[in-house]
Motif scaffolding. Structure first.
Motif, PDB file in Angstrom:
ATOM      1  N   LEU A  31       0.831  -1.203   0.000  1.00 11.24           N
ATOM      2  CA  LEU A  31       0.000   0.000   0.000  1.00 11.24           C
ATOM      3  C   LEU A  31       0.866   1.254   0.000  1.00 11.24           C
ATOM      4  N   ALA A  32       1.988   1.198   0.728  1.00  6.25           N
ATOM      5  CA  ALA A  32       2.917   2.333   0.734  1.00  6.25           C
ATOM      6  C   ALA A  32       3.509   2.544  -0.658  1.00  6.25           C
ATOM      7  N   GLU A  33       3.773   1.438  -1.367  1.00  6.94           N
ATOM      8  CA  GLU A  33       4.293   1.535  -2.728  1.00  6.94           C
ATOM      9  C   GLU A  33       3.272   2.208  -3.644  1.00  6.94           C
ATOM     10  N   LEU A  34       2.012   1.810  -3.527  1.00  5.62           N
ATOM     11  CA  LEU A  34       0.960   2.444  -4.325  1.00  5.62           C
ATOM     12  C   LEU A  34       0.869   3.930  -4.009  1.00  5.62           C
ATOM     13  N   ASP A  35       0.923   4.266  -2.736  1.00  5.14           N
ATOM     14  CA  ASP A  35       0.837   5.671  -2.331  1.00  5.14           C
ATOM     15  C   ASP A  35       2.017   6.470  -2.881  1.00  5.14           C
ATOM     16  N   TYR A  36       3.190   5.851  -2.883  1.00  3.23           N
ATOM     17  CA  TYR A  36       4.370   6.514  -3.427  1.00  3.23           C
ATOM     18  C   TYR A  36       4.232   6.715  -4.934  1.00  3.23           C
ATOM     19  N   VAL A  37       3.779   5.678  -5.638  1.00  2.00           N
ATOM     20  CA  VAL A  37       3.654   5.755  -7.092  1.00  2.00           C
ATOM     21  C   VAL A  37       2.754   6.911  -7.507  1.00  2.00           C
ATOM     22  N   VAL A  38       1.601   7.050  -6.866  1.00  2.00           N
ATOM     23  CA  VAL A  38       0.630   8.048  -7.319  1.00  2.00           C
ATOM     24  C   VAL A  38       0.977   9.457  -6.858  1.00  2.00           C
ATOM     25  N   HIS A  39       1.993   9.620  -6.007  1.00  2.00           N
ATOM     26  CA  HIS A  39       2.380  10.958  -5.552  1.00  2.00           C
ATOM     27  C   HIS A  39       3.801  11.351  -5.955  1.00  2.00           C
ATOM     28  N   SER A  40       4.468  10.500  -6.700  1.00  2.00           N
ATOM     29  CA  SER A  40       5.817  10.804  -7.160  1.00  2.00           C
ATOM     30  C   SER A  40       5.841  10.790  -8.678  1.00  2.00           C
ATOM     31  N   ARG A  41       6.219  11.904  -9.289  1.00  2.00           N
ATOM     32  CA  ARG A  41       6.283  11.949 -10.751  1.00  2.00           C
ATOM     33  C   ARG A  41       7.325  10.961 -11.280  1.00  2.00           C
ATOM     34  N   ALA A  42       8.433  10.833 -10.562  1.00  2.00           N
ATOM     35  CA  ALA A  42       9.459   9.884 -11.008  1.00  2.00           C
ATOM     36  C   ALA A  42       8.922   8.460 -11.003  1.00  2.00           C
ATOM     37  N   ALA A  43       8.189   8.078  -9.953  1.00  2.00           N
ATOM     38  CA  ALA A  43       7.641   6.724  -9.871  1.00  2.00           C
ATOM     39  C   ALA A  43       6.549   6.515 -10.918  1.00  2.00           C
ATOM     40  N   MET A  44       5.702   7.531 -11.126  1.00  2.00           N
ATOM     41  CA  MET A  44       4.670   7.425 -12.157  1.00  2.00           C
ATOM     42  C   MET A  44       5.296   7.292 -13.533  1.00  2.00           C
ATOM     43  N   THR A  45       6.385   8.020 -13.779  1.00  2.00           N
ATOM     44  CA  THR A  45       7.052   7.952 -15.077  1.00  2.00           C
ATOM     45  C   THR A  45       7.626   6.563 -15.315  1.00  2.00           C
ATOM     46  N   ALA A  46       8.240   5.989 -14.288  1.00  2.00           N
ATOM     47  CA  ALA A  46       8.801   4.649 -14.420  1.00  2.00           C
ATOM     48  C   ALA A  46       7.706   3.638 -14.741  1.00  2.00           C
ATOM     49  N   LEU A  47       6.570   3.737 -14.057  1.00  2.04           N
ATOM     50  CA  LEU A  47       5.457   2.828 -14.333  1.00  2.04           C
ATOM     51  C   LEU A  47       4.947   3.033 -15.760  1.00  2.04           C
ATOM     52  N   ALA A  48       4.765   4.296 -16.136  1.00  2.00           N
ATOM     53  CA  ALA A  48       4.231   4.600 -17.464  1.00  2.00           C
ATOM     54  C   ALA A  48       5.173   4.132 -18.565  1.00  2.00           C
ATOM     55  N   GLU A  49       6.469   4.354 -18.412  1.00  2.00           N
ATOM     56  CA  GLU A  49       7.437   3.942 -19.438  1.00  2.00           C
ATOM     57  C   GLU A  49       7.394   2.438 -19.665  1.00  2.00           C
ATOM     58  N   ASN A  50       7.301   1.678 -18.586  1.00  2.00           N
ATOM     59  CA  ASN A  50       7.224   0.225 -18.715  1.00  2.00           C
ATOM     60  C   ASN A  50       5.889  -0.212 -19.286  1.00  2.00           C
ATOM     61  N   TYR A  51       4.817   0.452 -18.900  1.00  2.00           N
ATOM     62  CA  TYR A  51       3.486   0.033 -19.340  1.00  2.00           C
ATOM     63  C   TYR A  51       3.280   0.246 -20.833  1.00  2.00           C
ATOM     64  N   VAL A  52       3.692   1.413 -21.352  1.00  2.00           N
ATOM     65  CA  VAL A  52       3.495   1.692 -22.784  1.00  2.00           C
ATOM     66  C   VAL A  52       4.529   0.982 -23.650  1.00  2.00           C
ATOM     67  N   GLY A  53       5.602   0.464 -23.026  1.00  2.00           N
ATOM     68  CA  GLY A  53       6.587  -0.307 -23.766  1.00  2.00           C
ATOM     69  C   GLY A  53       7.949   0.357 -23.823  1.00  2.00           C
ATOM     70  N   LEU A  54       8.957  -0.350 -23.349  1.00  2.77           N
ATOM     71  CA  LEU A  54      10.327   0.162 -23.433  1.00  2.77           C
ATOM     72  C   LEU A  54      10.766   0.175 -24.900  1.00  2.77           C
ATOM     73  N   PRO A  55      11.666   1.068 -25.271  1.00  3.52           N
ATOM     74  CA  PRO A  55      12.118   1.122 -26.668  1.00  3.52           C
ATOM     75  C   PRO A  55      12.763  -0.189 -27.091  1.00  3.52           C
ATOM     76  N   MET A  56      12.564  -0.556 -28.356  1.00  5.04           N
ATOM     77  CA  MET A  56      13.264  -1.718 -28.915  1.00  5.04           C
ATOM     78  C   MET A  56      14.702  -1.324 -29.210  1.00  5.04           C
ATOM     79  N   GLU A  57      15.633  -2.223 -28.903  1.00  2.00           N
ATOM     80  CA  GLU A  57      17.050  -1.931 -29.171  1.00  2.00           C
ATOM     81  C   GLU A  57      17.291  -1.925 -30.679  1.00  2.00           C
TER      82      GLU A  57
END
Length: 399
Positions: A373-399
């Motif tokens: 629950l603390a992780e969820l709370d951190y994710v939704v209140h940290s732009r850095a954590a939200m960005t990391a989640l979003a980058e992985n969700y939409v797909g990391l770049p292909m090499e």
């Protein structure tokens, strides 16, 4: 097995799932011949209903290959997701966080229908209903795949330069890699998903992932008239124990929040329980055999990575085969497994992260549950954590 006939192609592809079909299309674009062997009928592979969330680069690839017309008409384009916990909703704007990238909700069986139709229209060879697939001379320069077109039919042989094993977790391809040379990593989760399809209008424009004290829930969509929803259950439970009324009651309790948002109901016309696991095979190649997709790795559906990883595997493989046929270089083929596994382990990490953060595990201590629950709370209140989640969700770049 004694063969009655023998034919020749450049690449024998075992399995007409997303991996095998994409590979055949990619090779065809480079003038490389292939034959697909599939043990199910066309009706079975096109009629097996499975959800699908496509990363941005996969959508771009389908459009570039001329395969995306129906997807662009009928798919649902999501620029974000909602995380819901403690009866509060938090929107993750993935497009804003990733420079405009988004995901497309377009069912896997619809992707398969598009790929099969286009491949056959191009004159591609897909043999449905084959059985008794066996591999020979995988260490030589001319591997052979033997099979029957029907259970009682004669044995046929397909000679080739390479074999691509795209035949899923239970297929024979992975087993053809000697046990002494492969390592299999696996986690079996102590929970499963009860999934339903319902005739109902959309309740929300994007996906909702909910962490609730009674267990995880997910709201997704299939079409303007059909919605797909899931709840966390015991994977050994019997679906007969879940009446429609019980399912709707749990969905309401786990998904609704303090805003007054209400889930829209409708007739349930499909329901079932699936177990969840994470799995990786290393290496993904042996001699002239290369495995891809579910034959090589499994991810829990929480991170929406399964189909996308399959396409990534065969994109790497098609590039390596193209280089081999055009220049004679085998460097890409030699590095196929290592190249794919870098991306696979990142996807496994993200899928494990989403799964453990969002589910309630009765084997965990109250301390561990509070950490999630603390992780969820951190994710939704940290732009850095939200960005990391979003980058992985939409797909990391292909090499």
């Amino acid at each position: 097995m004694q063969t009655t006939s023998s034919t020749r192609t450049q690449v024998a592809i075992v399995g007409a799932g997303p991996a095998g079909l994409f590979l055949s299309h990619l090779l065809h674009r480079q003038g490389i011949e292939s034959v697909i062997l599939e043990h199910r009928s066309r009706e079975e592979i096109e009629g097996t209903i499975r959800a699908g969330v496509l990363e941005q680069w996969v959508v771009d690839l389908m459009n570039d290959m001329g395969l995306g017309d129906r997807m662009m008409r009928e798919g649902h384009f999501h620029s974000g997701i909602t995380l819901r916990f403690d009866r509060q909703s938090h929107h993750i704007d993935m497009a804003e966080l990733t420079g405009g990238k988004r995901v497309t909700v377009y069912a896997q069986h619809e992707v398969i229908r598009d790929l099969v139709s286009a491949r056959l229209e191009d004159g591609g060879s897909i043999l449905f209903g084959v059985s008794d697939v066996q591999f020979h001379d995988l260490d030589g320069k001319t591997p052979r795949v033997q099979f029957r077109r029907s259970p009682d039919g004669p044995v046929e042989e397909l000679r080739c330069d390479f074999v691509a094993g795209c035949d899923g977790f239970h297929g024979p391809s992975r087993q053809a890699i000697p046990a002494a040379t492969r390592t299999e990593y696996q986690i079996v989760y102590p929970f499963g998903w009860l999934g339903i399809l319902t005739e109902a209008p959309p309740s929300h424009p994007e996906l909702i992932y909910a962490n609730h004290e009674r267990g995880f829930a997910l709201l997704s969509t299939r079409s303007p008239e059909v919605q797909r929803l899931y709840i966390q259950v015991d994977p050994k439970d019997d679906i007969a124990n879940w009446s429609d009324d019980r399912i709707w009651s749990e969905l309401h309790r786990r998904l609704e929040d303090e805003s007054g948002w209400t889930l829209k109901e409708g007739p349930i016309f499909q329901k079932g329980i699936i177990a969840m696991r994470s799995f990786v095979c290393d290496p993904m190649q042996h001699g002239r055999l290369f495995i891809a997709g579910d034959a090589a790795h499994i991810v829990p559906p929480t991170g929406a990575k399964g189909l996308n990883l399959a396409v990534a595997d065969v994109l790497v493989l098609s590039r390596a085969m193209t280089a081999y046929y055009k220049t004679g270089s085998s460097e890409g083929l030699d590095r196929y497994s290592a190249t794919c596994l870098r991306r696979i382990w990142k996807a496994e990490r993200f899928s494990w992260y989403m799964t453990t953060m969002l589910h309630r595990n009765e084997h965990e201590s109250p301390f561990e549950q509070r950490v999630h629950l603390a992780e969820l709370d951190y994710v939704v209140h940290s732009r850095a954590a939200m960005t990391a989640l979003a980058e992985n969700y939409v797909g990391l770049p292909m090499e």
